[in-house]
Design a protein around this motif. Sequence first.
Motif, PDB file in Angstrom:
ATOM      1  N   PHE A 191     -40.281  17.713 -24.114  1.00  0.00           N
ATOM      2  CA  PHE A 191     -39.782  17.109 -22.876  1.00  0.00           C
ATOM      3  C   PHE A 191     -40.555  17.697 -21.707  1.00  0.00           C
ATOM      4  O   PHE A 191     -40.919  18.869 -21.702  1.00  0.00           O
ATOM      5  CB  PHE A 191     -38.285  17.389 -22.701  1.00  0.00           C
ATOM      6  N   SER A 192     -40.778  16.874 -20.678  1.00  0.00           N
ATOM      7  CA  SER A 192     -41.471  17.346 -19.489  1.00  0.00           C
ATOM      8  C   SER A 192     -40.947  16.619 -18.259  1.00  0.00           C
ATOM      9  O   SER A 192     -40.781  15.390 -18.265  1.00  0.00           O
ATOM     10  CB  SER A 192     -42.981  17.112 -19.630  1.00  0.00           C
ATOM     11  N   ASP A 193     -40.655  17.385 -17.210  1.00  0.00           N
ATOM     12  CA  ASP A 193     -40.258  16.855 -15.905  1.00  0.00           C
ATOM     13  C   ASP A 193     -41.315  17.317 -14.903  1.00  0.00           C
ATOM     14  O   ASP A 193     -41.278  18.443 -14.402  1.00  0.00           O
ATOM     15  CB  ASP A 193     -38.866  17.367 -15.529  1.00  0.00           C
ATOM     16  N   GLY A 194     -42.283  16.427 -14.633  1.00  0.00           N
ATOM     17  CA  GLY A 194     -43.379  16.792 -13.754  1.00  0.00           C
ATOM     18  C   GLY A 194     -42.948  17.080 -12.331  1.00  0.00           C
ATOM     19  O   GLY A 194     -43.553  17.919 -11.654  1.00  0.00           O
ATOM     20  N   ASN A 195     -41.914  16.418 -11.842  1.00  0.00           N
ATOM     21  CA  ASN A 195     -41.455  16.635 -10.471  1.00  0.00           C
ATOM     22  C   ASN A 195     -40.887  18.036 -10.278  1.00  0.00           C
ATOM     23  O   ASN A 195     -41.023  18.630  -9.209  1.00  0.00           O
ATOM     24  CB  ASN A 195     -40.400  15.591 -10.100  1.00  0.00           C
ATOM     25  N   PHE A 200     -40.139  21.708 -21.963  1.00  0.00           N
ATOM     26  CA  PHE A 200     -39.800  22.496 -23.154  1.00  0.00           C
ATOM     27  C   PHE A 200     -40.226  21.721 -24.393  1.00  0.00           C
ATOM     28  O   PHE A 200     -40.384  20.497 -24.366  1.00  0.00           O
ATOM     29  CB  PHE A 200     -38.305  22.856 -23.204  1.00  0.00           C
ATOM     30  N   GLN A 201     -40.402  22.449 -25.473  1.00  0.00           N
ATOM     31  CA  GLN A 201     -40.740  21.850 -26.748  1.00  0.00           C
ATOM     32  C   GLN A 201     -40.404  22.822 -27.867  1.00  0.00           C
ATOM     33  O   GLN A 201     -40.249  24.028 -27.636  1.00  0.00           O
ATOM     34  CB  GLN A 201     -42.216  21.481 -26.815  1.00  0.00           C
ATOM     35  N   GLY A 202     -40.297  22.296 -29.076  1.00  0.00           N
ATOM     36  CA  GLY A 202     -39.963  23.152 -30.208  1.00  0.00           C
ATOM     37  C   GLY A 202     -39.545  22.326 -31.402  1.00  0.00           C
ATOM     38  O   GLY A 202     -39.964  21.168 -31.563  1.00  0.00           O
ATOM     39  N   TRP A 203     -38.673  22.899 -32.218  1.00  0.00           N
ATOM     40  CA  TRP A 203     -38.192  22.194 -33.407  1.00  0.00           C
ATOM     41  C   TRP A 203     -36.802  22.690 -33.789  1.00  0.00           C
ATOM     42  O   TRP A 203     -36.387  23.796 -33.459  1.00  0.00           O
ATOM     43  CB  TRP A 203     -39.158  22.393 -34.570  1.00  0.00           C
TER      44      TRP A 203
END
Length: 264
Positions: A191-195, A200-203
Motif C-alpha cells: 500500500f502507498s499513500d503518496g500525499n 507499507f508492504q509485507g506478507w
Amino acid sequence: MPRAGYAEWDEEDLADWVDERPARRLRRRRPSWLRVILMSLCSIAGLAYLALQLEPARRPTERAKEVPSSVLVAPAPAWTPVPASPALYALAGASGPVATEARQHTNGAREDTLILGRFGDFRYAQVSLVQGAPETAGSFYIDIVRRAARAGLAVAHQGQGRTVATKFGTLEAAPLTLAAKGEQGCQAFRFSDGNADFSFQGWLCGSSAPDDAQLACFIDGITLAGASSPSLKAVFTKADRSRSEACGPSARTASVAVKPPARP
C-alpha cells in the motif's frame, strides 16, 4: 743511349714507387674500415630494435611503481539501524510476541518492521511501514522478493495480483509461496499513500494462504503505539473512520493469533 736507358729505368721505378705510396695503401685498406662501420651500425640498430620490443613488457611494472595504488572507499549505507526506542506501531489483538526493528534512510525516511511469529508458524506475518519516500518503488514482485531476501527467505511463487479494500484504502495483494527449508502459503500486500508519504508492504502467512477477509482484518489491526508526526496521526485517524465492522475484536484476534501446529 744512356739517357734512353736511364729514362726507361726511371719510368719503371717510378711506377713501383707510386704503388707503394701511403695514399695507395690507404685506398687498399678502406674496405675493411667500411665493414667495421657497417657492422657497428647493424649492432646499434639491433639493440635499438630489441629495446623497443622489451619496452611494452617493462611499462606495466614501471607504471605500477610510479603510480601509487588507489584506496577504494565503500559508500556509506543508505539505511542505518535506529537505536532501541519505543515502537511506533502495534498489531491489535496479537496474542503472540511481536518483534520490532527500525532503520533510518539517509534522506530522513524511517522504516519500522513488525514481525509476528516465525516462518513456518501457524500464523506468521511481517509488515514494514515507511514514513517518507526513501527509494523508487519497483514492481510489486520485485519489492516482495527484496523483502523476502532481507528476511532470509525466497519467493517460490507469486500469483496473480488483485486489490483488497482495507481501512487505509485499496491495496495490492497476491498469493505468495515463501520458501526456506520448507514452504509456506502467504498473501503478499503493498500500500502507498503518496500525499502523506506513507506506505507499507509485507506478507501474512498461515497453514494455508489467508483469504481476503483475513488479510483485511490483519491490516485493520495495524495501529499507532507511540509518538508520531502530525501527518502520520492524520493518516491513522482517517483510516480508523473507515474501519470495516466485519473486523471486530474477535475477527482481528483470529487473523493474528499464533497457534502452533500440533507436533507429531
